[in-house]
Write a protein that holds these residues in place. Structure first.
Motif, PDB file in Angstrom:
ATOM      1  N   GLY A  46     -20.127 -10.114   2.371  1.00  0.00           N
ATOM      2  CA  GLY A  46     -21.124  -9.100   2.079  1.00  0.00           C
ATOM      3  C   GLY A  46     -20.625  -8.087   1.067  1.00  0.00           C
ATOM      4  N   ILE A  47     -21.422  -7.043   0.871  1.00  0.00           N
ATOM      5  CA  ILE A  47     -21.121  -6.031  -0.140  1.00  0.00           C
ATOM      6  C   ILE A  47     -20.857  -4.689   0.533  1.00  0.00           C
ATOM      7  CG2 ILE A  47     -22.073  -4.710  -2.080  1.00  0.00           C
ATOM      8  CD1 ILE A  47     -23.622  -7.236  -2.862  1.00  0.00           C
ATOM      9  N   GLU A  48     -19.840  -4.020   0.063  1.00  0.00           N
ATOM     10  CA  GLU A  48     -19.503  -2.687   0.540  1.00  0.00           C
ATOM     11  C   GLU A  48     -19.933  -1.694  -0.531  1.00  0.00           C
ATOM     12  OE1 GLU A  48     -15.447  -0.767   2.366  1.00  0.00           O
ATOM     13  OE2 GLU A  48     -15.550  -2.950   2.183  1.00  0.00           O
ATOM     14  N   ARG A  49     -20.731  -0.736  -0.175  1.00  0.00           N
ATOM     15  CA  ARG A  49     -21.349   0.169  -1.145  1.00  0.00           C
ATOM     16  C   ARG A  49     -20.484   1.394  -1.415  1.00  0.00           C
ATOM     17  NH1 ARG A  49     -25.110  -2.915  -3.631  1.00  0.00           N
ATOM     18  NH2 ARG A  49     -26.477  -3.955  -2.123  1.00  0.00           N
ATOM     19  N   GLY A  58      -7.351  -4.034  -6.133  1.00  0.00           N
ATOM     20  CA  GLY A  58      -7.423  -5.366  -5.558  1.00  0.00           C
ATOM     21  C   GLY A  58      -8.802  -5.784  -5.092  1.00  0.00           C
ATOM     22  N   ARG A  59      -9.779  -4.886  -5.120  1.00  0.00           N
ATOM     23  CA  ARG A  59     -11.131  -5.227  -4.678  1.00  0.00           C
ATOM     24  C   ARG A  59     -11.881  -5.940  -5.794  1.00  0.00           C
ATOM     25  NH1 ARG A  59     -12.437  -2.513   0.032  1.00  0.00           N
ATOM     26  NH2 ARG A  59     -13.967  -4.210   0.208  1.00  0.00           N
ATOM     27  N   ILE A  60     -12.974  -6.606  -5.426  1.00  0.00           N
ATOM     28  CA  ILE A  60     -13.728  -7.428  -6.369  1.00  0.00           C
ATOM     29  C   ILE A  60     -15.105  -6.814  -6.571  1.00  0.00           C
ATOM     30  CG2 ILE A  60     -14.717  -9.703  -6.783  1.00  0.00           C
ATOM     31  CD1 ILE A  60     -12.450 -10.816  -4.993  1.00  0.00           C
ATOM     32  N   LEU A  61     -15.460  -6.541  -7.817  1.00  0.00           N
ATOM     33  CA  LEU A  61     -16.733  -5.904  -8.137  1.00  0.00           C
ATOM     34  C   LEU A  61     -17.916  -6.782  -7.726  1.00  0.00           C
ATOM     35  CD1 LEU A  61     -16.402  -4.286 -11.689  1.00  0.00           C
ATOM     36  CD2 LEU A  61     -16.908  -3.128  -9.531  1.00  0.00           C
ATOM     37  N   ALA A  62     -18.898  -6.169  -7.105  1.00  0.00           N
ATOM     38  CA  ALA A  62     -20.100  -6.885  -6.687  1.00  0.00           C
ATOM     39  C   ALA A  62     -21.241  -6.736  -7.688  1.00  0.00           C
ATOM     40  CB  ALA A  62     -20.553  -6.388  -5.316  1.00  0.00           C
ATOM     41  N   ALA A  63     -21.107  -5.867  -8.671  1.00  0.00           N
ATOM     42  CA  ALA A  63     -22.161  -5.659  -9.671  1.00  0.00           C
ATOM     43  C   ALA A  63     -21.523  -5.197 -10.975  1.00  0.00           C
ATOM     44  CB  ALA A  63     -23.169  -4.618  -9.181  1.00  0.00           C
ATOM     45  N   ASP A  64     -22.198  -5.480 -12.072  1.00  0.00           N
ATOM     46  CA  ASP A  64     -21.733  -4.977 -13.365  1.00  0.00           C
ATOM     47  C   ASP A  64     -21.687  -3.455 -13.333  1.00  0.00           C
ATOM     48  OD1 ASP A  64     -21.781  -7.608 -14.165  1.00  0.00           O
ATOM     49  OD2 ASP A  64     -23.580  -7.405 -15.410  1.00  0.00           O
ATOM     50  N   VAL A  65     -20.760  -2.886 -14.109  1.00  0.00           N
ATOM     51  CA  VAL A  65     -20.642  -1.429 -14.201  1.00  0.00           C
ATOM     52  C   VAL A  65     -20.950  -1.002 -15.629  1.00  0.00           C
ATOM     53  CG1 VAL A  65     -19.145   0.579 -13.901  1.00  0.00           C
ATOM     54  CG2 VAL A  65     -18.891  -1.396 -12.381  1.00  0.00           C
ATOM     55  N   PHE A  66     -21.839  -0.015 -15.760  1.00  0.00           N
ATOM     56  CA  PHE A  66     -22.238   0.510 -17.065  1.00  0.00           C
ATOM     57  C   PHE A  66     -21.759   1.950 -17.191  1.00  0.00           C
ATOM     58  CE2 PHE A  66     -25.083  -2.863 -15.910  1.00  0.00           C
ATOM     59  CZ  PHE A  66     -25.241  -3.591 -17.084  1.00  0.00           C
ATOM     60  N   THR A 181      -5.282  -0.819 -14.285  1.00  0.00           N
ATOM     61  CA  THR A 181      -5.772  -0.559 -15.638  1.00  0.00           C
ATOM     62  C   THR A 181      -7.290  -0.533 -15.682  1.00  0.00           C
ATOM     63  OG1 THR A 181      -5.514  -2.928 -16.095  1.00  0.00           O
ATOM     64  CG2 THR A 181      -3.733  -1.471 -16.789  1.00  0.00           C
ATOM     65  N   GLN A 182      -7.946  -1.385 -14.899  1.00  0.00           N
ATOM     66  CA  GLN A 182      -9.410  -1.374 -14.882  1.00  0.00           C
ATOM     67  C   GLN A 182      -9.948  -0.158 -14.139  1.00  0.00           C
ATOM     68  OE1 GLN A 182      -9.321  -5.225 -13.261  1.00  0.00           O
ATOM     69  NE2 GLN A 182      -9.824  -6.254 -15.179  1.00  0.00           N
ATOM     70  N   ILE A 183      -9.236   0.281 -13.125  1.00  0.00           N
ATOM     71  CA  ILE A 183      -9.625   1.513 -12.441  1.00  0.00           C
ATOM     72  C   ILE A 183      -9.523   2.695 -13.397  1.00  0.00           C
ATOM     73  CG2 ILE A 183      -8.971   3.091 -10.573  1.00  0.00           C
ATOM     74  CD1 ILE A 183      -8.134   0.569  -8.987  1.00  0.00           C
ATOM     75  N   VAL A 189     -14.687   7.222 -17.769  1.00  0.00           N
ATOM     76  CA  VAL A 189     -16.087   7.554 -18.046  1.00  0.00           C
ATOM     77  C   VAL A 189     -16.758   8.201 -16.841  1.00  0.00           C
ATOM     78  CG1 VAL A 189     -16.393   5.834 -19.856  1.00  0.00           C
ATOM     79  CG2 VAL A 189     -16.753   5.176 -17.463  1.00  0.00           C
ATOM     80  N   GLY A 190     -15.954   8.622 -15.853  1.00  0.00           N
ATOM     81  CA  GLY A 190     -16.471   9.405 -14.749  1.00  0.00           C
ATOM     82  C   GLY A 190     -17.111   8.620 -13.623  1.00  0.00           C
ATOM     83  N   VAL A 191     -16.817   7.315 -13.521  1.00  0.00           N
ATOM     84  CA  VAL A 191     -17.353   6.533 -12.404  1.00  0.00           C
ATOM     85  C   VAL A 191     -16.536   6.849 -11.157  1.00  0.00           C
ATOM     86  CG1 VAL A 191     -17.742   4.222 -11.479  1.00  0.00           C
ATOM     87  CG2 VAL A 191     -18.194   4.692 -13.900  1.00  0.00           C
ATOM     88  N   GLU A 192     -17.176   7.404 -10.152  1.00  0.00           N
ATOM     89  CA  GLU A 192     -16.473   7.827  -8.939  1.00  0.00           C
ATOM     90  C   GLU A 192     -16.354   6.715  -7.909  1.00  0.00           C
ATOM     91  OE1 GLU A 192     -17.377  11.853  -7.370  1.00  0.00           O
ATOM     92  OE2 GLU A 192     -19.049  11.760  -8.795  1.00  0.00           O
ATOM     93  N   SER A 193     -17.345   5.836  -7.863  1.00  0.00           N
ATOM     94  CA  SER A 193     -17.346   4.783  -6.855  1.00  0.00           C
ATOM     95  C   SER A 193     -18.158   3.610  -7.377  1.00  0.00           C
ATOM     96  CB  SER A 193     -17.932   5.283  -5.532  1.00  0.00           C
ATOM     97  OG  SER A 193     -19.283   5.685  -5.715  1.00  0.00           O
ATOM     98  N   VAL A 194     -17.885   2.422  -6.821  1.00  0.00           N
ATOM     99  CA  VAL A 194     -18.609   1.220  -7.215  1.00  0.00           C
ATOM    100  C   VAL A 194     -18.853   0.357  -5.983  1.00  0.00           C
ATOM    101  CG1 VAL A 194     -17.707   1.145  -9.581  1.00  0.00           C
ATOM    102  CG2 VAL A 194     -16.450   0.017  -7.727  1.00  0.00           C
TER     103      VAL A 194
END
Length: 425
Positions: A46-49, A58-66, A181-183, A189-194
């Motif tokens: 499942g997805i963790e919001r 080490g976590r895996i993105l569940a959606a593209d990030v813009f 490095t990806q974090i 660009v100010g992304v606090e959570s994904v």
């Protein structure tokens, strides 16, 4: 397979027959086996919001990030020096300096008059009226004037707003396993959570009457369990959630009970030992009696038998009992399969052609994975190919992969070396 509170109802389970081989298939080449696995698997978690940055490694993105913001957000200086309106073509010349300066975090808020210059520091916003920066070591300041002797094109030593990332650029794709490095990109660009996929829960189970957990008393005919600590460490290092299912004796009821616990607690179970066709191979017998099993005879050395099964809705990967064979199969087949089930992309480990520092007459028929390491620009292999030689695992830093064809390898022959880092380790 059990579901946690955060798991979404849209998670699609694997089919019970997803591992079935076509009729008449006996030996399966490595590339074909990998492609079959890839085509039959999909994410099962499942997805963790809105997971914060501090918990993303080490976590895996569940959606593209813009990107919600440009990077850099404004024109700024790439060096310490002096800013003015370029280009600078007529030299030598002198430009009057305005009072003040532009520093990172303390921008100069007024207009710099035409034909004037201002002190500027690295990362500082370019003041209005300027677009070019000269390095401080390439000029002189005398009596309040900037003296320049070399030409400069307009925009020299200046970073443009958004030249790295523009607003609404896709900066990371779904399925990306996040690294430091990806974090950093997210933070810039100010992304606090994904949103990320839940951690794949991987159970590790050892079997065998001759196998004893480390610390237990042993006799001369018993061995310590090397596979469970090895596989458990691999699971943890790959970023998955380890479920230690322990060790069980070769008893049908004990094996069945352990698999049932695994099916309740895990998204995937790795077993070692007990998957052949012998009298005491109760893992394969239990999977045949209570699940759907397909024994894939893969043309690989070491390894060969790989049991792939579904047990009460949970996939089971039955690895060989010998530690080297278990390690090779867990890496070559388990690692990309688990990545795909965890929401990441299926991957083919990156290999490199390196001159051999060994000799080998390889016979046709099976791929071979040799424990190896690189020294002084050449790849050397462990002295024994025996799949019970655990010292070769500690000695090695990767594997030499030889395909099914016959080859005569001599010192200097290019061979494919796959470092363990290519599997995420």
């Amino acid at each position: 397979m059990s579901s946690s509170a955060n798991q979404e109802s849209t998670v699609k389970p694997l089919r019970n027959d997803c591992f079935a081989l076509p009729p008449g298939v006996n030996w399966t080449p490595v590339d074909e086996a990998l492609e079959r696995l890839r085509s039959r698997l999909h994410p099962v978690v499942g997805i963790e919001r809105e997971v914060p940055l501090s918990h993303l490694n080490g976590r895996i993105l569940a959606a593209d990030v813009f990107a919600p913001r440009a990077h850099p957000p404004s024109n700024n200086s790439a060096v310490d020096g002096y800013a003015f309106a370029g280009p600078l073509t007529e030299v030598p010349c002198a430009l009057p300096l305005v009072d003040g300066r532009s520093a990172a975090g303390e921008p100069y808020r007024e207009q710099v008059p035409d034909g004037h210059a201002i002190r500027i520091l690295t990362g500082a916003v370019m003041p209005a009226g300027t677009d070019t920066v000269v390095l401080e070591e390439d000029c002189d300041v005398i009596n309040g004037q900037l003296h320049l002797n070399g030409t400069l094109k307009a925009g020299a030593n200046r970073r443009l707003a958004g030249e790295d990332i523009q607003v609404q650029d896709r900066i990371l794709n779904a399925g990306t396993r996040l690294t430091p490095t990806q974090i950093s990109v997210l933070a810039s660009v100010g992304v606090e959570s994904v949103d990320v996929y839940q951690r794949l829960r991987v159970g590790v189970l050892s079997t065998g009457d001759e196998v004893k957990p480390v610390g237990a008393p042993v006799t001369d005919w018993q061995i310590y369990d090397a596979n469970r600590p090895m596989l458990s460490s691999m699971i943890t290092q790959l970023g998955y959630q380890l479920v230690d299912l322990g060790h069980v004796l070769d008893r049908p009821d004990a094996v069945k009970e352990a698999l049932e616990r695994g099916a309740e607690q895990c998204d995937l179970i790795l077993t070692s030992g007990g998957v052949s066709a012998g009298d005491e191979d109760h893992v394969s017998k239990t999977l045949k009696a209570h699940g759907e099993i397909s024994n894939w005879r893969i043309a690989i050395k070491p390894g060969r038998p790989l049991a792939l099964a579904m047990f009460k809705g949970t996939p089971v990967v039955g690895l060989p009992g010998n530690p080297v064979a278990a390690w090779v199969c867990a890496l070559r087949f388990g690692a990309p399969a688990m990545a795909l089930m965890a929401g990441a992309e299926w991957f083919e480990p990156q290999g490199y052609l390196v001159p051999a520092n060994f000799s080998k007459n390889k016979k046709p028929g099976r791929s071979e994975m040799l424990r190896a390491r690189v020294r002084d620009g050449k790849v050397e292999v462990f002295g024994s190919e025996g799949s019970g030689r655990v010292t070769g695992l500690a000695w090695s830093e990767g594997m030499v992969e030889l395909d099914e064809s016959a080859r005569q390898i001599e010192p200097g022959t290019p061979v494919k070396f796959i470092p363990y880092g290519s599997f995420g380790l």
